[in-house]
Scaffold this active site. Structure first.
Site, PDB file in Angstrom:
ATOM      1  N   GLY A   1       0.838  -1.195   0.000  1.00  0.00           N
ATOM      2  CA  GLY A   1       0.000   0.000   0.000  1.00  0.00           C
ATOM      3  C   GLY A   1       0.867   1.237   0.000  1.00  0.00           C
ATOM      4  N   SER A   2       0.328   2.316   0.538  1.00  0.00           N
ATOM      5  CA  SER A   2       1.016   3.609   0.451  1.00  0.00           C
ATOM      6  C   SER A   2       2.203   3.674   1.416  1.00  0.00           C
ATOM      7  CB  SER A   2       0.027   4.723   0.777  1.00  0.00           C
ATOM      8  OG  SER A   2      -0.454   4.544   2.083  1.00  0.00           O
TER       9      SER A   2
ATOM     10  N   CYS B   1       1.741   0.574  -8.798  1.00  0.00           N
ATOM     11  CA  CYS B   1       2.879   1.077  -8.031  1.00  0.00           C
ATOM     12  C   CYS B   1       4.073   1.280  -8.946  1.00  0.00           C
ATOM     13  CB  CYS B   1       3.223   0.101  -6.920  1.00  0.00           C
ATOM     14  SG  CYS B   1       3.488  -1.559  -7.511  1.00  0.00           S
TER      15      CYS B   1
ATOM     16  N   GLU C   1       5.719  -3.340   0.853  1.00  0.00           N
ATOM     17  CA  GLU C   1       5.762  -3.060  -0.590  1.00  0.00           C
ATOM     18  C   GLU C   1       4.961  -1.785  -0.809  1.00  0.00           C
ATOM     19  OE1 GLU C   1       7.648  -4.772  -2.454  1.00  0.00           O
ATOM     20  OE2 GLU C   1       7.988  -6.556  -1.256  1.00  0.00           O
TER      21      GLU C   1
ATOM     22  N   VAL D   1       1.138   4.706   5.126  1.00  0.00           N
ATOM     23  CA  VAL D   1       0.605   3.622   5.970  1.00  0.00           C
ATOM     24  C   VAL D   1       1.711   2.596   6.258  1.00  0.00           C
ATOM     25  CG1 VAL D   1      -1.102   1.776   6.127  1.00  0.00           C
ATOM     26  CG2 VAL D   1      -1.767   3.986   5.185  1.00  0.00           C
ATOM     27  N   GLY D   2       2.569   2.368   5.278  1.00  0.00           N
ATOM     28  CA  GLY D   2       3.690   1.436   5.478  1.00  0.00           C
ATOM     29  C   GLY D   2       4.583   1.863   6.639  1.00  0.00           C
TER      30      GLY D   2
HETATM   31  P1  NAD Z   1      -3.375   2.475   1.381  1.00  0.00           P
HETATM   32  O1  NAD Z   1      -2.071   2.451   2.060  1.00  0.00           O
HETATM   33  O2  NAD Z   1      -4.297   3.602   1.679  1.00  0.00           O
HETATM   34  O3  NAD Z   1      -4.205   1.134   1.693  1.00  0.00           O
HETATM   35  C1  NAD Z   1      -3.653  -0.153   1.496  1.00  0.00           C
HETATM   36  C2  NAD Z   1      -4.300  -1.125   2.476  1.00  0.00           C
HETATM   37  O4  NAD Z   1      -3.981  -0.712   3.808  1.00  0.00           O
HETATM   38  C3  NAD Z   1      -5.817  -1.180   2.411  1.00  0.00           C
HETATM   39  O5  NAD Z   1      -6.231  -2.496   2.648  1.00  0.00           O
HETATM   40  C4  NAD Z   1      -6.249  -0.278   3.559  1.00  0.00           C
HETATM   41  O6  NAD Z   1      -7.507  -0.598   4.091  1.00  0.00           O
HETATM   42  C5  NAD Z   1      -5.167  -0.553   4.580  1.00  0.00           C
HETATM   43  N1  NAD Z   1      -4.921   0.560   5.509  1.00  0.00           N
HETATM   44  C6  NAD Z   1      -5.173   1.878   5.322  1.00  0.00           C
HETATM   45  N2  NAD Z   1      -4.780   2.588   6.411  1.00  0.00           N
HETATM   46  C7  NAD Z   1      -4.268   1.688   7.290  1.00  0.00           C
HETATM   47  C8  NAD Z   1      -3.675   1.796   8.578  1.00  0.00           C
HETATM   48  N3  NAD Z   1      -3.550   2.961   9.184  1.00  0.00           N
HETATM   49  N4  NAD Z   1      -3.231   0.666   9.175  1.00  0.00           N
HETATM   50  C9  NAD Z   1      -3.340  -0.537   8.573  1.00  0.00           C
HETATM   51  N5  NAD Z   1      -3.888  -0.693   7.342  1.00  0.00           N
HETATM   52  C10 NAD Z   1      -4.341   0.403   6.713  1.00  0.00           C
HETATM   53  O7  NAD Z   1      -3.062   2.374  -0.180  1.00  0.00           O
HETATM   54  P2  NAD Z   1      -4.000   2.761  -1.397  1.00  0.00           P
HETATM   55  O8  NAD Z   1      -3.972   4.239  -1.578  1.00  0.00           O
HETATM   56  O9  NAD Z   1      -5.302   2.076  -1.248  1.00  0.00           O
HETATM   57  O10 NAD Z   1      -3.210   2.037  -2.590  1.00  0.00           O
HETATM   58  C11 NAD Z   1      -2.334   2.679  -3.434  1.00  0.00           C
HETATM   59  C12 NAD Z   1      -0.905   2.644  -2.903  1.00  0.00           C
HETATM   60  O11 NAD Z   1      -0.435   1.297  -2.853  1.00  0.00           O
HETATM   61  C13 NAD Z   1       0.047   3.377  -3.824  1.00  0.00           C
HETATM   62  O12 NAD Z   1       0.960   4.086  -3.057  1.00  0.00           O
HETATM   63  C14 NAD Z   1       0.723   2.244  -4.577  1.00  0.00           C
HETATM   64  O13 NAD Z   1       1.985   2.577  -5.112  1.00  0.00           O
HETATM   65  C15 NAD Z   1       0.826   1.209  -3.496  1.00  0.00           C
HETATM   66  N6  NAD Z   1       1.034  -0.137  -4.061  1.00  0.00           N
HETATM   67  C16 NAD Z   1       2.272  -0.692  -3.917  1.00  0.00           C
HETATM   68  C17 NAD Z   1       2.539  -1.928  -4.496  1.00  0.00           C
HETATM   69  C18 NAD Z   1       3.906  -2.563  -4.380  1.00  0.00           C
HETATM   70  O14 NAD Z   1       4.013  -3.765  -4.594  1.00  0.00           O
HETATM   71  N7  NAD Z   1       4.955  -1.823  -4.057  1.00  0.00           N
HETATM   72  C19 NAD Z   1       1.531  -2.608  -5.190  1.00  0.00           C
HETATM   73  C20 NAD Z   1       0.280  -2.011  -5.286  1.00  0.00           C
HETATM   74  C21 NAD Z   1       0.044  -0.764  -4.717  1.00  0.00           C
END
Ligand code: NAD
Length: 528
Positions: free
Chosen positions: A239-240, A295, A261, A243-244
């Protein structure tokens, strides 16, 4: 406003979490709608609170040791069967992908194929999972290594690859003997339910896979509680970056290393000796396929100053000619995935500054009757459709240079030396994917050595991973963990070292070791 055209939806699917044992009460119900056809409700999902995450981790803990003691080739057999089931349901799953997040159908088929490829790879891994026999420094003693499962894995995923990315985690996790709690994105519940059903029908014993539908704050609170209680051993998060970081902090407090990731701002460098038509083709796909919602999508093209104008002219013409619209048809991209991504994309357009020039479409922002896109396929009023935008004149001090925009917007900047190109490719701090277009091996290897990205394409798109190469990033894109192929095994197993001494008396390491006599004063004399 988009026309919310009413679509005949016979009965809306209600998606619930899958937790062996008790079923916590939902805290709310959310709709999941087709972003290309907003009147089409794909599913309703019951979201759980933090207690749902903890309950699922406990249930996963309860069955983990029995799953771990199932022989690895048998665990892999389940994965083989899952691959067969996914193959038999490939078109149905791809259609659902296109319906729930608006991914062009051809790319949806590609995403489903990634699951099949992973299953093929990990079927074999179930018969390997090799440990080693290692020579000892003492007689009558043998040394061994074993891979042991980590335990309960909590997998939290974004929705842009809603079935492939979770599979990259779950398939190796299962083969290695872990149980899984999967928390999918809130806006892909129908897909999560479909994928979980395929794995369960493939023969996963009850409790080995739990699926919890929850929002971000509930997930974070649930993870904190589960870590505190000791019922989660590994977190996989895609994810983002923001949050990571939060997840990394939480796991670090419990001495755990998550697999992170994260986002990207992926550069594509065009050298003066590049095949410009090939580079344009690569940039078009990297930046705009699936609306730039990968991503690994292209962030900024860095062009050598000698070919900058020529490249921009060709790139703009190619984008202007691209077909956009209905994702069930042959288009470069369809709608943005949901309202949240649409709203965020419109905000990112504010990053365009007076010193920039814009190319590639008839307008910017939402595509409407009054702000049309030439050749649009279908009716833009039914969904979340936006114009593609090339922003030329991007400089390192622009916010656009360092912001992951996750939508159909690509910057273009220029450079005059390779050192400058490398600095621009790295200076934003992300390090996921990258590309260089050139005919020169020297340029390729100089760039490879200098770029900080975990992945590098030569004369190819920044996007498009094969399922048996390591996938992952550095810097703001991740903590160095890698998915896919043999590399992901280190995420889902730990090395255990065993020594077996059958000498019949204690042999102390380093101390009771036989010395090898040698004359170290010996020198060759000059006459030889
Ligand atoms: P996000 O971080 O908002 O959400 C991702 C997941 O995390 C969702 O399931 C969400 O419900 C959960 N989440 C949100 N806040 C959280 C918290 N505080 N604690 C725990 N979990 C939480 O990401 P997004 O905006 O939905 O997705 C897009 C992002 O993901 C982009 O930055 C993209 O580059 C990245 N991404 C990375 C990869 C990779 O392999 N590097 C692949 C796909 C997407």
């Amino acid at each position: 406003m988009a026309a919310r055209s009413k679509v005949n939806t016979p009965s809306v699917k209600r998606v619930r979490s899958i937790i062996a044992g008790r079923r916590p009460r939902p805290v709310r119900i959310e709709p999941s709608t087709n972003p290309a056809l907003l009147g089409d409700m794909v599913a309703e999902v019951e979201l759980l609170g933090s207690a749902g995450i903890v309950a699922a981790c406990r249930a996963a803990r309860a069955v983990q040791s029995s799953w771990a003691s199932t022989p690895a080739p048998r665990r892999a057999r389940v994965i083989q069967q899952a691959g067969r089931l996914v193959e038999a349901n490939k078109e149905a799953l791809a259609r659902l992908l296109t319906r729930e997040i608006g991914k062009p159908y051809i790319e949806s088929l590609g995403e489903v194929q990634e699951i099949i490829d992973q299953c093929d790879f990990f079927l074999g891994e179930g018969r390997r999972l090799y440990g080693q026999t290692v020579p000892s420094e003492m007689p009558s003693k043998q040394l061994f290594t074993f891979r042991v499962p980590v335990g309960v894995s909590l997998i939290i995923t974004a929705g842009n690859f809603p079935v492939a990315v979770p599979s990259w985690y779950m398939i190796p996790a299962f083969v290695c003997g872990n149980t899984v709690v999967w928390k999918p994105a809130e806006y892909t519940p129908a897909l999560a339910d479909a994928l979980a059903s395929l794995f369960i029908k493939a023969g996963l014993p009850k409790g080995v896979l739990q699926v919890v539908h929850a929002d971000g704050p509930a997930t974070q609170a649930g993870l904190a509680a589960a870590l505190e209680e000791g019922v989660v051993d590994k977190v996989g998060f895609t994810g983002s970056t923001a949050v990571g970081r939060a997840i990394g902090e939480l796991c670090g407090r419990h001495l755990q290393t998550p697999c992170l990731e994260l986002g990207g701002k992926n550069p594509l460098v065009v050298m003066p000796d590049a095949d410009l038509d090939l580079a344009v083709e690569g940039a078009l796909f990297s930046g705009f396929a699936f609306g730039g919602q990968r991503c690994t999508s292209l962030g900024t093209v860095f062009c050598h100053e000698a070919i900058h104008t020529q490249f921009v002219t060709k790139f703009a013409a190619a984008l202007a000619a691209a077909r956009l619209g209905d994702p069930t048809k042959d288009v470069l991209y369809g709608p943005l995935m949901n309202q949240r991504f649409f709203d965020r994309f419109i905000e990112y357009l504010d990053l365009v500054q007076p010193h920039h020039t814009i190319h590639g479409s008839d307008g910017t922002g939402r595509i409407t009757r009054k702000n049309p896109r030439r050749g649009f396929v279908g009716n833009p009023a039914t969904g979340l459709f936006v114009h593609p935008t090339i922003v030329d004149g991007v400089r390192p001090d622009d916010a656009l240079y360092a912001t992951e925009t996750f939508g159909p917007i690509v910057g273009v900047g220029r450079f005059s030396t390779m050192d400058e190109a490398i600095e621009l490719a790295n200076g934003h701090g992300y390090g996921l994917s990258s590309a260089i277009y050139t005919q020169s091996p020297e340029h390729v290897f100089t760039f490879r050595q200098g770029v900080s990205a975990g992945m590098l394409s030569v004369n190819n798109s920044t996007a498009g991973a094969e399922s048996h190469l390591p996938f992952g990033g550095n810097g703001k894109s991740g903590n160095g963990s890698r998915q896919s192929g043999m590399w992901v095994l280190d995420q889902f197993t730990r090395w255990q070292a065993m020594n077996w001494d059958y000498a019949g008396h204690l042999q102390r390491a380093q101390i009771d070791v036989q010395d090898v006599p040698a004359d170290l004063t010996f020198r060759l004399d000059g006459d030889r």
